[in-house]
Motif scaffolding. Structure first.
Motif, PDB file in Angstrom:
ATOM      1  N   SER A   1       0.854  -1.186   0.000  1.00 21.16           N
ATOM      2  CA  SER A   1       0.000   0.000   0.000  1.00 21.16           C
ATOM      3  C   SER A   1       0.885   1.229   0.000  1.00 21.16           C
ATOM      4  CB  SER A   1      -0.898   0.001   1.243  1.00 21.16           C
ATOM      5  OG  SER A   1      -0.081   0.041   2.400  1.00 21.16           O
ATOM      6  N   GLY A   2       0.304   2.407  -0.154  1.00 19.80           N
ATOM      7  CA  GLY A   2       1.090   3.644  -0.076  1.00 19.80           C
ATOM      8  C   GLY A   2       0.969   4.508  -1.320  1.00 19.80           C
ATOM      9  N   LEU A   3       0.617   3.921  -2.479  1.00 23.16           N
ATOM     10  CA  LEU A   3       0.444   4.692  -3.704  1.00 23.16           C
ATOM     11  C   LEU A   3      -0.894   4.272  -4.325  1.00 23.16           C
ATOM     12  CD1 LEU A   3       3.972   4.451  -5.394  1.00 23.16           C
ATOM     13  CD2 LEU A   3       2.965   6.477  -4.335  1.00 23.16           C
ATOM     14  N   ALA A   4      -1.526   5.236  -4.991  1.00 20.70           N
ATOM     15  CA  ALA A   4      -2.798   4.898  -5.629  1.00 20.70           C
ATOM     16  C   ALA A   4      -2.559   3.882  -6.739  1.00 20.70           C
ATOM     17  CB  ALA A   4      -3.438   6.156  -6.197  1.00 20.70           C
ATOM     18  N   GLY A   5      -3.278   2.783  -6.708  1.00 20.41           N
ATOM     19  CA  GLY A   5      -3.188   1.788  -7.776  1.00 20.41           C
ATOM     20  C   GLY A   5      -1.985   0.872  -7.693  1.00 20.41           C
ATOM     21  N   ILE A   6      -1.258   0.906  -6.579  1.00 22.11           N
ATOM     22  CA  ILE A   6      -0.067   0.059  -6.458  1.00 22.11           C
ATOM     23  C   ILE A   6      -0.503  -1.382  -6.203  1.00 22.11           C
ATOM     24  CG2 ILE A   6       0.182   0.416  -3.957  1.00 22.11           C
ATOM     25  CD1 ILE A   6       3.226   0.544  -4.506  1.00 22.11           C
ATOM     26  N   GLU A   7       0.144  -2.310  -6.857  1.00 20.04           N
ATOM     27  CA  GLU A   7      -0.189  -3.704  -6.562  1.00 20.04           C
ATOM     28  C   GLU A   7       0.968  -4.647  -6.864  1.00 20.04           C
ATOM     29  OE1 GLU A   7      -2.717  -4.832 -10.522  1.00 20.04           O
ATOM     30  OE2 GLU A   7      -3.767  -4.153  -8.724  1.00 20.04           O
ATOM     31  N   ILE A   8       0.829  -5.853  -6.348  1.00 22.86           N
ATOM     32  CA  ILE A   8       1.880  -6.859  -6.500  1.00 22.86           C
ATOM     33  C   ILE A   8       1.560  -7.727  -7.706  1.00 22.86           C
ATOM     34  CG2 ILE A   8       2.929  -8.891  -5.451  1.00 22.86           C
ATOM     35  CD1 ILE A   8       2.484  -7.558  -2.749  1.00 22.86           C
ATOM     36  N   GLU A   9       2.525  -7.903  -8.570  1.00 20.81           N
ATOM     37  CA  GLU A   9       2.317  -8.698  -9.777  1.00 20.81           C
ATOM     38  C   GLU A   9       2.661 -10.164  -9.557  1.00 20.81           C
ATOM     39  OE1 GLU A   9       1.292  -8.015 -13.228  1.00 20.81           O
ATOM     40  OE2 GLU A   9       0.244  -6.650 -11.855  1.00 20.81           O
ATOM     41  N   SER A  10       3.623 -10.379  -8.676  1.00 24.47           N
ATOM     42  CA  SER A  10       4.087 -11.758  -8.488  1.00 24.47           C
ATOM     43  C   SER A  10       3.207 -12.465  -7.454  1.00 24.47           C
ATOM     44  CB  SER A  10       5.537 -11.731  -8.037  1.00 24.47           C
ATOM     45  OG  SER A  10       5.693 -10.772  -7.007  1.00 24.47           O
ATOM     46  N   ASP A  11       3.680 -13.622  -6.995  1.00 24.79           N
ATOM     47  CA  ASP A  11       2.921 -14.408  -6.006  1.00 24.79           C
ATOM     48  C   ASP A  11       2.616 -13.604  -4.760  1.00 24.79           C
ATOM     49  OD1 ASP A  11       2.521 -16.668  -7.307  1.00 24.79           O
ATOM     50  OD2 ASP A  11       4.242 -17.777  -6.465  1.00 24.79           O
ATOM     51  N   ARG A  12       1.412 -13.760  -4.255  1.00 28.75           N
ATOM     52  CA  ARG A  12       1.063 -13.024  -3.042  1.00 28.75           C
ATOM     53  C   ARG A  12       0.901 -13.922  -1.827  1.00 28.75           C
ATOM     54  NH1 ARG A  12      -3.397  -9.074  -5.734  1.00 28.75           N
ATOM     55  NH2 ARG A  12      -2.206  -8.869  -7.649  1.00 28.75           N
ATOM     56  N   VAL A  13       1.146 -15.205  -2.045  1.00 27.35           N
ATOM     57  CA  VAL A  13       1.002 -16.148  -0.934  1.00 27.35           C
ATOM     58  C   VAL A  13       2.288 -16.962  -0.821  1.00 27.35           C
ATOM     59  CG1 VAL A  13      -0.295 -18.118  -0.063  1.00 27.35           C
ATOM     60  CG2 VAL A  13      -1.477 -16.302  -1.300  1.00 27.35           C
ATOM     61  N   VAL A  14       2.789 -17.072   0.400  1.00 29.10           N
ATOM     62  CA  VAL A  14       3.977 -17.932   0.601  1.00 29.10           C
ATOM     63  C   VAL A  14       3.735 -18.873   1.763  1.00 29.10           C
ATOM     64  CG1 VAL A  14       6.060 -16.822  -0.249  1.00 29.10           C
ATOM     65  CG2 VAL A  14       4.955 -15.914   1.787  1.00 29.10           C
ATOM     66  N   ASP A  15       4.271 -20.070   1.623  1.00 24.69           N
ATOM     67  CA  ASP A  15       4.240 -21.033   2.728  1.00 24.69           C
ATOM     68  C   ASP A  15       5.646 -21.131   3.284  1.00 24.69           C
ATOM     69  OD1 ASP A  15       1.550 -22.123   2.823  1.00 24.69           O
ATOM     70  OD2 ASP A  15       1.972 -22.699   0.735  1.00 24.69           O
ATOM     71  N   ILE A  16       5.749 -21.012   4.592  1.00 29.51           N
ATOM     72  CA  ILE A  16       7.076 -21.088   5.198  1.00 29.51           C
ATOM     73  C   ILE A  16       7.052 -22.114   6.321  1.00 29.51           C
ATOM     74  CG2 ILE A  16       8.912 -19.791   6.328  1.00 29.51           C
ATOM     75  CD1 ILE A  16       7.947 -17.350   4.919  1.00 29.51           C
ATOM     76  N   PRO A  17       7.966 -23.078   6.255  1.00 27.65           N
ATOM     77  CA  PRO A  17       8.030 -24.093   7.311  1.00 27.65           C
ATOM     78  C   PRO A  17       8.402 -23.464   8.657  1.00 27.65           C
ATOM     79  CG  PRO A  17       9.399 -24.697   5.429  1.00 27.65           C
ATOM     80  CD  PRO A  17       8.953 -23.297   5.209  1.00 27.65           C
ATOM     81  N   ALA A  18       8.295 -24.261   9.705  1.00 23.89           N
ATOM     82  CA  ALA A  18       8.593 -23.771  11.054  1.00 23.89           C
ATOM     83  C   ALA A  18      10.039 -23.312  11.152  1.00 23.89           C
ATOM     84  CB  ALA A  18       8.330 -24.876  12.062  1.00 23.89           C
ATOM     85  N   ALA A  19      10.241 -22.221  11.868  1.00 24.84           N
ATOM     86  CA  ALA A  19      11.581 -21.705  12.166  1.00 24.84           C
ATOM     87  C   ALA A  19      12.475 -21.659  10.931  1.00 24.84           C
ATOM     88  CB  ALA A  19      12.236 -22.538  13.267  1.00 24.84           C
ATOM     89  N   THR A  20      11.955 -21.028   9.908  1.00 27.76           N
ATOM     90  CA  THR A  20      12.711 -20.968   8.655  1.00 27.76           C
ATOM     91  C   THR A  20      12.594 -19.569   8.055  1.00 27.76           C
ATOM     92  OG1 THR A  20      12.052 -23.245   8.286  1.00 27.76           O
ATOM     93  CG2 THR A  20      13.012 -22.087   6.412  1.00 27.76           C
ATOM     94  N   THR A  21      13.597 -19.200   7.289  1.00 31.93           N
ATOM     95  CA  THR A  21      13.575 -17.941   6.575  1.00 31.93           C
ATOM     96  C   THR A  21      13.392 -18.218   5.087  1.00 31.93           C
ATOM     97  OG1 THR A  21      15.210 -17.134   8.111  1.00 31.93           O
ATOM     98  CG2 THR A  21      14.856 -15.826   6.150  1.00 31.93           C
ATOM     99  N   ARG A  22      12.550 -17.431   4.440  1.00 30.40           N
ATOM    100  CA  ARG A  22      12.386 -17.528   2.992  1.00 30.40           C
ATOM    101  C   ARG A  22      12.657 -16.168   2.406  1.00 30.40           C
ATOM    102  NH1 ARG A  22       9.436 -22.056   1.322  1.00 30.40           N
ATOM    103  NH2 ARG A  22      11.181 -23.406   1.744  1.00 30.40           N
ATOM    104  N   SER A  23      13.310 -16.169   1.301  1.00 30.48           N
ATOM    105  CA  SER A  23      13.505 -14.906   0.634  1.00 30.48           C
ATOM    106  C   SER A  23      12.610 -14.915  -0.605  1.00 30.48           C
ATOM    107  CB  SER A  23      14.991 -14.794   0.314  1.00 30.48           C
ATOM    108  OG  SER A  23      15.184 -13.877  -0.673  1.00 30.48           O
TER     109      SER A  23
END
Ligand code: SF4
Ligand code: SF4
Lengths: 89, 472
Positions: free
Chosen positions: B408-430
């Motif tokens: 958010s922050g700009l009119a009409g701004i949006e995400i083109e790529s994946d908007r959902v991520v699954d992350i296992p326990a105690a893990t970092t995803r980039s």
């Protein structure tokens, strides 16, 4: 022997602190060695890092030990070096 | 056990051993039993059961307490700490320091006498030494003897036992930093990694050297705490004290003498308080910085007093004020709660409370936004501007989770790529996130935008992170 402990012990403590601080902030995998990513295991980098810190700190302690001698001690050494028949106090 | 007889014993010449500092007379502390010794042993058991045992405790399929250096994650039972949590490490250090101030102000070097690893391992090593070589006199005799088969076998057995304990200690220590069960199977398969091997031996060697050889020299010459203890003392601090008024003039006497009428004090000058002292000092000379407050001399002297049928406590815990003003137990205890103690205590309670609240309300999710360094901004067709970011999403909890990413922050701004991520326990995803915004929606150069990462299952787990969107 006394000097050896003076040099090695405080530097060991400070190296431990430096190690913890440094590697909490920096991940070894993000380090570069000579421009290429360092491809060592983290354990290896931690260990090398510790001994690196220790060596640097020991160098500093050694220097402190070296310059903290009193003028008298230095004079004794100079006298011993230059004049053979002078009796040491 | 203490089979002390009160008359003075001739001091056997003690072996002089090459030492680190001044010529060191090797100290052969005599074993002691009594109230304080029992306490000390209880604490040795308590701390060592925790140290040797805790690393084997499992917790939801992993080691309960593990400072996993290779993965850069610290597990303490249900909590997982990341390098980003260094704040809690700082808190821990502050709490440790304040506790030390507090306990020192109340009871002197309680830590040194009962809980310091140096004391604890020395105690264990001394116990082994006593089992193999005998008590003080036997050891002094043995050290004075020329080398014989008997002496050699005793010494070899002692060092063998010491080294075994030291190596086990080193192994346990490393087991807190790499999973100990893996480590154990590597040891049995002889496939232990070079660095692990090195650290096991390094720590083992340090234990062997410190507890077997250096002993009181560590306290006397290497420990910084011993040097600044005096700033934490005040006249109401409980310290091990010899009651000179009661004890002097000292002197030997027979048990049935009326020593008062011959002008003598209660000290029979048996020297046992000196023999039991692990740092080899004479407490009768007053408080000395070498005294680690182990109370061995209290136990020893009490036994002598019992044998002489004198009241106990010629050497006892007391305070400077109490000695001067002849206070009893009640006044001493009354003076424990003085302003200094209350301030230390209040600060400690506050910090621990704040940290507990912080831990309890800790967000089990962390997000770092990194601009993709390669591409700054790209103009797409239809007057859309694209920026790409890298989101470092850390699932700090112990359950795998699904997250949604929004911007958010700009009119009409949006995400083109994946908007959902699954992350296992105690893990970092980039995650690489491509963000589009209409060309006219913001000013040139930097525009503040916000990423919001939210757990699907739990709305409360959400993090809002600022970032800059660049318009060409
Ligand atoms: S203070 Fe107690 S233990 Fe020490 S010499 Fe006197 S009587 Fe013996
Ligand atoms: S003087 Fe007493 S309390 Fe102090 S170190 Fe010696 S035995 Fe322990």
């Amino acid at each position: 022997m006394k000097r050896l402990v003076w040099v090695l012990w405080p530097s060991f403590v400070v190296a431990g602190v430096a190690e913890v601080l440094f590697f909490t902030l920096i991940d070894p995998q993000e380090l570069y060695l000579f421009g290429a990513p360092a491809n060592f295991s983290r354990m290896a980098v931690y260990s090398f890092g510790f001994f690196g810190f220790w060596a640097i700190c020991a160098a500093s302690s050694l220097f402190t030990c070296f310059i903290q001698r009193s003028p008298d001690e230095v004079n004794v050494c100079m006298a011993a070096a230059t004049c053979k028949d002078r009796v040491r106090p | 056990m203490n089979d002390a007889a009160p008359p003075p014993q001739p001091q056997a010449p003690e072996a002089i051993e090459q030492s680190l500092y001044e010529v060191r007379h090797k100290i052969h502390p005599r074993a002691v039993s009594g109230w304080f010794a029992t306490w000390r042993w209880s604490l040795v058991w308590f701390t060592q059961l925790i140290f040797y045992g805790l690393c084997w405790v499992p917790w939801h399929g992993r080691q309960a307490v593990l400072f996993d250096l290779a993965e850069r994650k610290f597990y303490i039972f249900g909590l997982v700490f990341w390098p980003q949590d260094v704040f809690y490490l700082a808190i821990l250090l502050i709490v440790a320091a304040y506790s030390l101030f507090l306990f020192t102000a109340i009871g002197g070097r309680l830590f040194c006498g009962y809980a310091c690893p140096q004391t604890v391992y020395t105690e264990i090593f001394l116990w082994i030494e006593k089992k193999i070589e005998g008590d003080r006199h036997a050891r002094i005799k043995l050290d004075g003897e020329p080398l014989s088969a008997r002496k050699f076998s005793r010494k070899a057995a002692k060092h063998g036992a010491w080294i075994a304990v030291a190596l086990w200690t080193g192994f346990t220590f490393v087991g807190y930093f790499t999973p100990i069960r893996t480590l154990a199977s590597e040891v049995t398969n002889l496939s232990l990694g070079p660095w692990e091997t090195f650290w096991v031996f390094f720590y083992g060697f340090a234990t062997y050297g410190n507890a077997g050889w250096m002993r009181e020299q560590v306290c006397k010459y290497m420990c910084p705490y011993a040097r600044f203890q005096s700033v934490m003392f005040d006249p109401d601090t409980l310290i091990v004290t010899y009651d000179a008024e009661r004890g002097e003039p000292r002197g030997s006497r027979s048990k049935h003498d009326d020593h008062r009428s011959s002008g003598k004090g209660d000290c029979v000058d048996c020297g046992i308080c000196v023999q039991v002292c692990p740092t080899g000092i004479d407490i009768r000379k007053g408080l000395q910085y070498e005294c680690i407050g182990c109370s061995a001399c209290i136990d020893a002297c009490d036994q002598v007093m019992d044998k002489m049928n004198y009241p106990r406590g010629l050497i006892r815990y007391s305070t400077e004020n109490a000695m001067l003003k002849k206070w009893g137990r009640k006044e001493i205890i009354g003076h424990i709660l003085r302003p200094r103690i209350m301030i230390y205590g209040a600060i400690l309670v506050f910090i621990v409370g704040a940290a507990a609240v912080g831990l309890a309300s800790r967000m089990p999710l962390k997000v770092d936004v990194i601009r993709d360094r390669g591409t700054l901004a790209r103009e797409e067709d239809h007057d859309m501007i694209e920026n790409s970011f890298r989101l470092q999403i850390m699932n700090v909890s112990e359950t795998p989770r699904r997250y949604t990413i929004s911007v958010s922050g700009l009119a009409g701004i949006e995400i083109e790529s994946d908007r959902v991520v699954d992350i296992p326990a105690a893990t970092t995803r980039s995650v690489v996130v491509e963000v589009h915004a209409p060309a006219g929606s913001g000013k040139q150069e930097f525009n503040r935008i916000y990423f919001e990462v939210k757990a699907v299952a739990d709305e409360k787990i959400a993090v809002r992170e600022p970032a800059s969107f660049i318009m060409p």
